[in-house]
Design a protein around this motif. Structure first.
Motif, PDB file in Angstrom:
ATOM      1  N   GLU A   1     -40.852 -10.402 -19.940  1.00 40.35           N
ATOM      2  CA  GLU A   1     -39.735 -11.317 -20.170  1.00 40.35           C
ATOM      3  C   GLU A   1     -39.317 -11.985 -18.856  1.00 40.35           C
ATOM      4  O   GLU A   1     -39.049 -13.191 -18.810  1.00 40.35           O
ATOM      5  CB  GLU A   1     -38.562 -10.538 -20.786  1.00 40.35           C
ATOM      6  N   LYS A   2     -39.316 -11.206 -17.783  1.00 39.55           N
ATOM      7  CA  LYS A   2     -38.969 -11.776 -16.468  1.00 39.55           C
ATOM      8  C   LYS A   2     -40.037 -12.776 -16.028  1.00 39.55           C
ATOM      9  O   LYS A   2     -39.724 -13.842 -15.509  1.00 39.55           O
ATOM     10  CB  LYS A   2     -38.851 -10.667 -15.415  1.00 39.55           C
ATOM     11  N   PHE A   3     -41.295 -12.423 -16.220  1.00 38.65           N
ATOM     12  CA  PHE A   3     -42.392 -13.335 -15.851  1.00 38.65           C
ATOM     13  C   PHE A   3     -42.249 -14.662 -16.611  1.00 38.65           C
ATOM     14  O   PHE A   3     -42.412 -15.736 -16.046  1.00 38.65           O
ATOM     15  CB  PHE A   3     -43.759 -12.726 -16.184  1.00 38.65           C
ATOM     16  N   ALA A   4     -41.976 -14.561 -17.911  1.00 39.24           N
ATOM     17  CA  ALA A   4     -41.876 -15.765 -18.738  1.00 39.24           C
ATOM     18  C   ALA A   4     -40.745 -16.657 -18.239  1.00 39.24           C
ATOM     19  O   ALA A   4     -40.899 -17.882 -18.119  1.00 39.24           O
ATOM     20  CB  ALA A   4     -41.655 -15.380 -20.199  1.00 39.24           C
ATOM     21  N   ALA A   5     -39.614 -16.044 -17.902  1.00 41.13           N
ATOM     22  CA  ALA A   5     -38.468 -16.829 -17.426  1.00 41.13           C
ATOM     23  C   ALA A   5     -38.811 -17.518 -16.106  1.00 41.13           C
ATOM     24  O   ALA A   5     -38.494 -18.695 -15.897  1.00 41.13           O
ATOM     25  CB  ALA A   5     -37.253 -15.918 -17.262  1.00 41.13           C
ATOM     26  N   ARG A   6     -39.484 -16.795 -15.223  1.00 41.39           N
ATOM     27  CA  ARG A   6     -39.855 -17.386 -13.922  1.00 41.39           C
ATOM     28  C   ARG A   6     -40.840 -18.540 -14.118  1.00 41.39           C
ATOM     29  O   ARG A   6     -40.711 -19.593 -13.504  1.00 41.39           O
ATOM     30  CB  ARG A   6     -40.476 -16.320 -13.009  1.00 41.39           C
ATOM     31  N   ARG A   7     -41.815 -18.351 -14.979  1.00 42.40           N
ATOM     32  CA  ARG A   7     -42.811 -19.405 -15.202  1.00 42.40           C
ATOM     33  C   ARG A   7     -42.159 -20.643 -15.807  1.00 42.40           C
ATOM     34  O   ARG A   7     -42.444 -21.772 -15.417  1.00 42.40           O
ATOM     35  CB  ARG A   7     -43.931 -18.881 -16.127  1.00 42.40           C
ATOM     36  N   LEU A   8     -41.259 -20.420 -16.773  1.00 36.65           N
ATOM     37  CA  LEU A   8     -40.616 -21.559 -17.429  1.00 36.65           C
ATOM     38  C   LEU A   8     -39.630 -22.254 -16.494  1.00 36.65           C
ATOM     39  O   LEU A   8     -39.304 -23.418 -16.682  1.00 36.65           O
ATOM     40  CB  LEU A   8     -39.952 -21.115 -18.735  1.00 36.65           C
ATOM     41  N   ALA A   9     -39.203 -21.541 -15.444  1.00 39.97           N
ATOM     42  CA  ALA A   9     -38.338 -22.176 -14.434  1.00 39.97           C
ATOM     43  C   ALA A   9     -39.177 -22.919 -13.391  1.00 39.97           C
ATOM     44  O   ALA A   9     -38.645 -23.474 -12.444  1.00 39.97           O
ATOM     45  CB  ALA A   9     -37.453 -21.126 -13.782  1.00 39.97           C
ATOM     46  N   GLY A  10     -40.509 -22.890 -13.551  1.00 41.36           N
ATOM     47  CA  GLY A  10     -41.362 -23.711 -12.679  1.00 41.36           C
ATOM     48  C   GLY A  10     -42.090 -22.963 -11.579  1.00 41.36           C
ATOM     49  O   GLY A  10     -42.743 -23.565 -10.737  1.00 41.36           O
ATOM     50  N   GLU A  11     -41.982 -21.635 -11.561  1.00 44.20           N
ATOM     51  CA  GLU A  11     -42.712 -20.884 -10.528  1.00 44.20           C
ATOM     52  C   GLU A  11     -44.192 -20.800 -10.929  1.00 44.20           C
ATOM     53  O   GLU A  11     -44.512 -20.460 -12.061  1.00 44.20           O
ATOM     54  CB  GLU A  11     -42.114 -19.475 -10.394  1.00 44.20           C
ATOM     55  N   PRO A  12     -45.108 -21.140 -10.012  1.00 41.78           N
ATOM     56  CA  PRO A  12     -46.534 -21.100 -10.381  1.00 41.78           C
ATOM     57  C   PRO A  12     -47.009 -19.683 -10.737  1.00 41.78           C
ATOM     58  O   PRO A  12     -46.510 -18.696 -10.188  1.00 41.78           O
ATOM     59  CB  PRO A  12     -47.232 -21.592  -9.111  1.00 41.78           C
ATOM     60  N   VAL A  13     -47.971 -19.616 -11.635  1.00 41.20           N
ATOM     61  CA  VAL A  13     -48.491 -18.323 -12.111  1.00 41.20           C
ATOM     62  C   VAL A  13     -48.951 -17.428 -10.945  1.00 41.20           C
ATOM     63  O   VAL A  13     -48.645 -16.237 -10.904  1.00 41.20           O
ATOM     64  CB  VAL A  13     -49.675 -18.535 -13.080  1.00 41.20           C
ATOM     65  N   ASN A  14     -49.678 -18.028  -9.999  1.00 43.17           N
ATOM     66  CA  ASN A  14     -50.192 -17.210  -8.884  1.00 43.17           C
ATOM     67  C   ASN A  14     -49.084 -16.579  -8.053  1.00 43.17           C
ATOM     68  O   ASN A  14     -49.266 -15.529  -7.460  1.00 43.17           O
ATOM     69  CB  ASN A  14     -51.045 -18.064  -7.935  1.00 43.17           C
TER      70      ASN A  14
END
Ligand code: GLN
Length: 292
Positions: A69-82
């Motif tokens: 859930e934290k990963f998803a929020a970070r990705r949707l906020a624009g943080e790159p996957v890597n």
């Protein structure tokens, strides 16, 4: 702009449901390739390998739900996957992606290929390699890994980059042949190298503000900003290569895709024997090869 709502995940969600829900949320937010990104984030959150995600898709997320859930929020906020996983694959090597260090790009693999080709064609043995602005150490690690007879030094002004290179050399088992020193480009260096490589900062200063936010807000300025016309590092290199390259040595420098003519002209003006431009897999000018 539409808000991107991050999906919620529960401990009793199955792996395959979570994967589908995450992929859908990523696709809705325009984060593509959404299926691949969802797989990578799920792999990292659960510790399951790609195949296990399929064969064990009926298992529940358990404690991994919170992480996902934290990963998803970070990705949707624009943080790159890597940056979320802290890893990338470069030239077949698994490398650490550290905060404040440029995330190595796939386009840069063409620089490694060019350098390996030139070293092979010229019959270099036990080559001494210098990587200026070594960043994550991706180029240096790839070269040393591909050439077990090579020795290499990376230089970077950023302590974060020096630490990242050291970590990646260790991760690839290359510390006996590779080292990193903190310094301002070529200032601390003497001696002659067979191969000099660099992916210097080459974006024009005024363009930084307009970069994709995933680059602008997550990659360090030091690794991007090439001064008013983006050519500052090449001017310095065009002078310093003559001092640091052995006669018969070669240099491979990454360039911005519109800089081929200008950068080539800079090095031709210094009467370095041969200057050529290579394209990346997208067909754009990407590397200047200089043979002294
Ligand atoms: N190629 C990088 C980018 O796409 C830029 C890295 C650099 O300036 N050397 O942002």
């Amino acid at each position: 702009m539409t808000a991107n709502f991050a999906p919620a995940f529960a401990a009793d969600d199955t792996v395959s449901t979570a994967r589908r829900r995450l992929a859908r949320a990523l696709a809705t937010a325009g984060k593509e390739p959404a299926d691949l990104e969802a797989r990578i984030l799920l792999e990292t959150a659960t510790g399951l390998a790609a195949l296990a995600l399929l064969t064990r898709g009926d298992e529940t997320l358990g404690a991994a739900a919170e992480t996902l859930e934290k990963f998803a929020a970070r990705r949707l906020a624009g943080e790159p996957v890597n940056r979320i996983t802290g890893t990338t694959n470069f030239f077949g090597l698994d490398l650490t992606v550290a905060p404040n260090v440029l995330d190595p790009r796939a386009d840069t693999e063409i620089l490694v290929e060019t350098a390996l080709e030139l070293m092979a064609r010229k019959g270099f043995q036990n080559p001494r390699i210098l990587d200026l602005g070594v960043g994550s150490g991706a180029i240096l690690c790839a070269l040393l890994d591909s050439r077990p007879d090579a020795f290499g030094i990376g230089v970077d002004l950023s302590p974060h980059a020096c630490a990242a290179t050291q970590a990646n050399l260790a991760r690839c088992g290359l510390t006996s042949r590779g080292t990193v020193i903190r310094g301002d480009w070529t200032a601390a260096l003497s001696g002659r190298f067979d191969l000099i490589v660099s992916n210097p900062p080459y974006i024009r200063h005024a363009e930084i503000a307009e970069l994709d936010p995933e680059v602008r807000d997550h990659d360090p300025r030091l690794a991007l900003d090439g001064g008013p016309d983006g050519l500052a590092p090449y001017r310095l290199l065009s002078v310093e290569l003559a001092r640091l390259l052995r006669p018969g040595g070669v240099a491979c420098l990454e360039i911005g895709w519109l800089q081929g003519a200008e950068v080539s002209a800079l090095f031709r003006a210094k009467s370095l024997a041969q200057v050529s431009c290579r394209r990346d897999h997208g067909g754009r000018d990407r590397v200047i090869a200089i043979e002294s």
